[in-house]
Design a protein around this motif. Structure first.
Motif, PDB file in Angstrom:
ATOM      1  N   VAL A 137      48.568  14.030  85.382  1.00  0.00           N
ATOM      2  CA  VAL A 137      48.440  15.029  86.442  1.00  0.00           C
ATOM      3  C   VAL A 137      49.842  15.335  86.951  1.00  0.00           C
ATOM      4  O   VAL A 137      50.532  14.457  87.469  1.00  0.00           O
ATOM      5  N   LEU A 138      50.271  16.582  86.804  1.00  0.00           N
ATOM      6  CA  LEU A 138      51.639  16.970  87.127  1.00  0.00           C
ATOM      7  C   LEU A 138      51.781  17.591  88.513  1.00  0.00           C
ATOM      8  O   LEU A 138      52.879  17.639  89.068  1.00  0.00           O
ATOM      9  N   ASP A 139      50.682  18.078  89.078  1.00  0.00           N
ATOM     10  CA  ASP A 139      50.735  18.664  90.420  1.00  0.00           C
ATOM     11  C   ASP A 139      49.354  18.614  91.041  1.00  0.00           C
ATOM     12  O   ASP A 139      48.329  18.638  90.332  1.00  0.00           O
ATOM     13  N   VAL A 140      49.314  18.550  92.367  1.00  0.00           N
ATOM     14  CA  VAL A 140      48.046  18.531  93.082  1.00  0.00           C
ATOM     15  C   VAL A 140      48.285  19.123  94.463  1.00  0.00           C
ATOM     16  O   VAL A 140      49.377  18.996  95.029  1.00  0.00           O
ATOM     17  N   CYS A 141      47.267  19.802  95.010  1.00  0.00           N
ATOM     18  CA  CYS A 141      47.419  20.417  96.332  1.00  0.00           C
ATOM     19  C   CYS A 141      46.067  20.624  96.989  1.00  0.00           C
ATOM     20  O   CYS A 141      45.032  20.679  96.322  1.00  0.00           O
TER      21      CYS A 141
ATOM     22  N   ALA B 187      43.414  22.879  84.501  1.00  0.00           N
ATOM     23  CA  ALA B 187      43.463  22.630  85.942  1.00  0.00           C
ATOM     24  C   ALA B 187      42.030  22.373  86.407  1.00  0.00           C
ATOM     25  O   ALA B 187      41.070  22.816  85.766  1.00  0.00           O
ATOM     26  N   ARG B 188      41.888  21.669  87.497  1.00  0.00           N
ATOM     27  CA  ARG B 188      40.569  21.378  88.044  1.00  0.00           C
ATOM     28  C   ARG B 188      40.558  21.630  89.543  1.00  0.00           C
ATOM     29  O   ARG B 188      41.569  21.439  90.217  1.00  0.00           O
ATOM     30  N   VAL B 189      39.397  22.053  90.043  1.00  0.00           N
ATOM     31  CA  VAL B 189      39.187  22.225  91.474  1.00  0.00           C
ATOM     32  C   VAL B 189      38.106  21.250  91.910  1.00  0.00           C
ATOM     33  O   VAL B 189      37.013  21.220  91.336  1.00  0.00           O
TER      34      VAL B 189
ATOM     35  N   SER C   6      44.173  20.435  90.897  1.00  0.00           N
ATOM     36  CA  SER C   6      45.071  19.574  90.127  1.00  0.00           C
ATOM     37  C   SER C   6      45.489  20.296  88.850  1.00  0.00           C
ATOM     38  O   SER C   6      44.727  21.059  88.261  1.00  0.00           O
ATOM     39  N   ALA C   7      46.719  20.031  88.426  1.00  0.00           N
ATOM     40  CA  ALA C   7      47.268  20.610  87.191  1.00  0.00           C
ATOM     41  C   ALA C   7      47.701  19.480  86.275  1.00  0.00           C
ATOM     42  O   ALA C   7      48.284  18.490  86.741  1.00  0.00           O
TER      43      ALA C   7
END
Length: 387
Positions: free
Chosen positions: A278-282, A299-301, A292-293
């Motif tokens: 996982v490279l990014d999350v917000c 990507a996932r929501v 998440s990316a």
């Protein structure tokens, strides 16, 4: 100046603005009778934004040359880029013209940020082990923060714009006084590089994420570590508070995200499904959704309350390094090594638009405050403005 954030996360388009304004005035001593009409207007503007239909399609408009990382003033009239050429540049969003070149660093400028929502100062972090504070209007350097013994790779202003936090490859974070330029504290405790950090909305807590597989929550007033968030089995790629300061989300190279209670440091959920790092999350602005990316190209929501995966966003041909929600929360924007950015519908998971034109991987993307402009940054040494 006294400031306070007011929670309107449950505002609906059908709420009575007069009643809500009166309720805010009654509960907040800072809101006087003379401000009631202004508060009502702000509530009406928020309701209008909630009711907007988001069918906008973006078209490439302008590009600017030479960057590594980018960040934006909240009004989106200007944005800044950090570069391998050791400079930070300030750009006008409407024209794409360069306004200032901030020179003085002796190595790569890796991290840049405005002091939103004020927008009158810029902080830059460099591989030269320093952070610099600049005047956004004139480009003059106010202070050079020296003290780290390795590269400065992340930074943030507190919401009051009185402190700058920096994270470094030397395994520490530091707090700096904006007015005096002096070091306020060294936050030591991590055993590996500090790659991400974030203040909460009130500015009383700071969370740091490290390659030692942990995140740490620090009390800003006492400069002491409150909790260590232990549970990940790989390096932390990003950490973030939600708006009401109740939750922290972390993304990791162990292929998972974790959700933590900010008040206790307890892990309340592990968000799984990705097959690579996982490279990014917000969070979205309401704090109800998490995106998440991953290096697996998806990507996932997720739902923050239920921890369930709502949609999986598939279509990119390579890893996704950056992800963000639109201000309205109905769209997700992703940046990928496949040289494209993509716009997705949060509810259906459908890809609404592919932003093409960069000739190398895209590592940064962001919406403006209104949600009708996007800027993407790429390793082709350009950023593109999409209206």
């Amino acid at each position: 100046m006294r400031t306070k954030s007011i929670d309107l996360l449950h505002l609906t388009p059908g709420a009575n603005p007069d009643e809500l304004a009166a309720e805010i005035q009654q509960s907040e001593s800072l809101i006087t009778e003379s401000m009631s009409e202004q508060v009502k207007k702000l509530v009406l503007r928020l309701q209008e934004k909630q009711g907007q239909q988001d069918h906008h399609r973006f078209c490439f408009c302008k590009f600017c040359v030479c960057l590594l990382l980018l960040h934006f003033f909240l009004s989106f009239s200007r944005f800044i880029t950090g570069s391998y050429d050791r400079t930070c540049r300030v750009w006008d969003t409407a024209s794409g013209k360069e306004l200032h070149i901030l020179e003085g660093h002796r190595n790569v400028v890796y991290a840049v940020t405005f002091n939103n929502p004020y927008g009158d100062k810029i902080a830059t972090g460099s591989f030269d082990k320093t952070c610099r504070l600049w005047c956004a209007e004139t480009g003059r350097c106010f202070h050079t923060f020296r003290g780290h013994t390795a590269e400065v790779v992340c930074l943030a202003f507190n919401p009051q714009s009185t402190l700058v936090a920096t994270g470094s490859m030397d395994a520490t974070a530091k707090l700096w006084d904006v007015e005096s330029g002096q070091e306020v504290a060294t936050l030591a405790g991590h055993t590996a590089e500090v790659l991400s950090l974030c203040f909460n909305t009130l500015g009383n807590l700071l969370v740091t994420g490290s390659f030692d597989h942990t995140a740490a929550v620090w009390d800003v007033a006492s400069k002491r570590r409150v909790y260590t968030l232990i549970g990940h089995m790989g390096e932390i790629s990003n950490v973030q508070f939600n708006w009401d300061c109740s939750l922290i989300v972390s993304g990791s190279m162990d292929k998972t995200c974790k959700l933590w209670e900010a008040v206790s440091g307890k892990c309340v959920a592990t968000l799984v499904g990705h097959t690579q790092e996982v490279l990014d999350v917000c969070f979205d602005l309401s704090g109800q959704l998490i995106a998440s990316a991953s290096a697996d190209g998806t990507a996932r929501v997720f739902s923050a309350p239920t921890h369930q995966c709502l949609v999986t966003l598939k279509g990119h041909g390579a890893e996704i390094s950056k992800i963000c929600f639109s201000p309205q929360g109905s769209r997700v924007l992703t940046a990928s090594s496949d040289k494209t950015a993509r716009l997705w519908d949060v509810h259906s998971g459908a890809c609404l638009q592919i932003l093409e034109g960069h000739t190398d991987e895209i590592f940064s993307c962001v919406f403006n405050y209104e949600g009708d402009t996007i800027i993407t940054g790429s390793k082709d040494n350009t950023c593109r403005i999409w209206y």
